[in-house]
Design a protein around this motif. Sequence first.
Motif, PDB file in Angstrom:
ATOM      1  N   UNK A  75      22.410   9.182  18.716  1.00  0.00           N
ATOM      2  CA  UNK A  75      23.028   9.182  17.384  1.00  0.00           C
ATOM      3  C   UNK A  75      22.214   8.314  16.435  1.00  0.00           C
ATOM      4  N   UNK A  76      21.815   7.145  16.885  1.00  0.00           N
ATOM      5  CA  UNK A  76      20.985   6.252  16.067  1.00  0.00           C
ATOM      6  C   UNK A  76      19.673   6.942  15.723  1.00  0.00           C
ATOM      7  N   UNK A  77      19.066   7.574  16.692  1.00  0.00           N
ATOM      8  CA  UNK A  77      17.774   8.234  16.503  1.00  0.00           C
ATOM      9  C   UNK A  77      17.863   9.394  15.504  1.00  0.00           C
ATOM     10  N   UNK A  78      18.899  10.204  15.609  1.00  0.00           N
ATOM     11  CA  UNK A  78      19.013  11.395  14.766  1.00  0.00           C
ATOM     12  C   UNK A  78      19.673  11.137  13.409  1.00  0.00           C
ATOM     13  N   UNK A  79      20.620  10.200  13.350  1.00  0.00           N
ATOM     14  CA  UNK A  79      21.366   9.978  12.111  1.00  0.00           C
ATOM     15  C   UNK A  79      20.968   8.713  11.364  1.00  0.00           C
ATOM     16  N   UNK A  80      20.183   7.864  11.981  1.00  0.00           N
ATOM     17  CA  UNK A  80      19.728   6.646  11.308  1.00  0.00           C
ATOM     18  C   UNK A  80      20.531   5.405  11.662  1.00  0.00           C
ATOM     19  N   UNK A  81      21.804   5.558  11.975  1.00  0.00           N
ATOM     20  CA  UNK A  81      22.641   4.435  12.411  1.00  0.00           C
ATOM     21  C   UNK A  81      23.632   4.929  13.451  1.00  0.00           C
ATOM     22  N   UNK A  82      24.144   4.003  14.226  1.00  0.00           N
ATOM     23  CA  UNK A  82      25.169   4.321  15.219  1.00  0.00           C
ATOM     24  C   UNK A  82      26.077   3.130  15.408  1.00  0.00           C
ATOM     25  N   UNK A  83      27.335   3.397  15.726  1.00  0.00           N
ATOM     26  CA  UNK A  83      28.323   2.341  15.939  1.00  0.00           C
ATOM     27  C   UNK A  83      28.257   1.895  17.396  1.00  0.00           C
ATOM     28  N   UNK A  84      28.015   0.603  17.586  1.00  0.00           N
ATOM     29  CA  UNK A  84      27.930   0.030  18.929  1.00  0.00           C
ATOM     30  C   UNK A  84      29.282  -0.452  19.428  1.00  0.00           C
ATOM     31  N   UNK A  85      30.190  -0.757  18.520  1.00  0.00           N
ATOM     32  CA  UNK A  85      31.513  -1.231  18.892  1.00  0.00           C
ATOM     33  C   UNK A  85      32.221  -1.828  17.696  1.00  0.00           C
ATOM     34  N   UNK A  86      33.508  -2.107  17.870  1.00  0.00           N
ATOM     35  CA  UNK A  86      34.333  -2.710  16.828  1.00  0.00           C
ATOM     36  C   UNK A  86      34.945  -3.978  17.394  1.00  0.00           C
ATOM     37  N   UNK A  87      34.768  -5.090  16.658  1.00  0.00           N
ATOM     38  CA  UNK A  87      35.152  -6.407  17.159  1.00  0.00           C
ATOM     39  C   UNK A  87      35.669  -7.272  16.023  1.00  0.00           C
ATOM     40  N   UNK A  88      36.393  -8.373  16.357  1.00  0.00           N
ATOM     41  CA  UNK A  88      36.702  -9.379  15.341  1.00  0.00           C
ATOM     42  C   UNK A  88      35.394  -9.955  14.797  1.00  0.00           C
ATOM     43  N   UNK A  89      35.434 -10.499  13.597  1.00  0.00           N
ATOM     44  CA  UNK A  89      34.227 -10.919  12.883  1.00  0.00           C
ATOM     45  C   UNK A  89      33.330 -11.849  13.694  1.00  0.00           C
ATOM     46  N   UNK A  90      33.886 -12.893  14.285  1.00  0.00           N
ATOM     47  CA  UNK A  90      33.062 -13.864  15.019  1.00  0.00           C
ATOM     48  C   UNK A  90      32.350 -13.233  16.212  1.00  0.00           C
ATOM     49  N   UNK A  91      33.048 -12.369  16.922  1.00  0.00           N
ATOM     50  CA  UNK A  91      32.436 -11.700  18.076  1.00  0.00           C
ATOM     51  C   UNK A  91      31.351 -10.743  17.610  1.00  0.00           C
ATOM     52  N   UNK A  92      31.629 -10.000  16.532  1.00  0.00           N
ATOM     53  CA  UNK A  92      30.638  -9.068  15.991  1.00  0.00           C
ATOM     54  C   UNK A  92      29.381  -9.808  15.554  1.00  0.00           C
ATOM     55  N   UNK A  93      29.541 -10.928  14.860  1.00  0.00           N
ATOM     56  CA  UNK A  93      28.379 -11.717  14.428  1.00  0.00           C
ATOM     57  C   UNK A  93      27.568 -12.211  15.618  1.00  0.00           C
ATOM     58  N   UNK A  94      28.257 -12.644  16.659  1.00  0.00           N
ATOM     59  CA  UNK A  94      27.573 -13.135  17.852  1.00  0.00           C
ATOM     60  C   UNK A  94      26.770 -12.021  18.510  1.00  0.00           C
ATOM     61  N   UNK A  95      27.335 -10.834  18.590  1.00  0.00           N
ATOM     62  CA  UNK A  95      26.628  -9.704  19.199  1.00  0.00           C
ATOM     63  C   UNK A  95      25.405  -9.317  18.364  1.00  0.00           C
ATOM     64  N   UNK A  96      25.537  -9.308  17.044  1.00  0.00           N
ATOM     65  CA  UNK A  96      24.398  -8.999  16.177  1.00  0.00           C
ATOM     66  C   UNK A  96      23.291 -10.024  16.391  1.00  0.00           C
ATOM     67  N   UNK A  97      23.641 -11.294  16.432  1.00  0.00           N
ATOM     68  CA  UNK A  97      22.639 -12.346  16.641  1.00  0.00           C
ATOM     69  C   UNK A  97      21.965 -12.191  17.999  1.00  0.00           C
TER      70      UNK A  97
END
Length: 104
Positions: free
Chosen positions: A62-84
């Motif tokens: 999906x990322x390859x063909x559409x440019x972006x893909x959703x990896x998951x949905x999390x509370x803000x602090x957890x999402x920031x930690x995963x991005x980092x």
Amino acid sequence: MSQEKTSAHTRIEGQRRTRTAPPSLFKVLMHNDDYTTMEFVVEVLEGVFHKAATEAHRIMLTIHHEGTGVCGTFPHDIAETKVARVHRMARQAGFPLRCSLEEA
């Protein structure tokens, strides 16, 4: 003595309960680039986001063909930690892989 029980009982009835709102959720998006290998993206999806191999491959495509893909949905602090964590892994491997947050 009975007055103490009554006044304590009255105080409890007079208190209001406050409810806490559930935390806002954020989607972690992974962005396509021309340099990061598909294998590394799958490795990140499995390692950081705990995706099964088939789900990781589906998101990677999906990322390859559409440019972006959703990896998951999390509370803000957890999402920031995963991005980092993704950014740190990518830099250590020499890839420009990028993730971002979007309110769900």
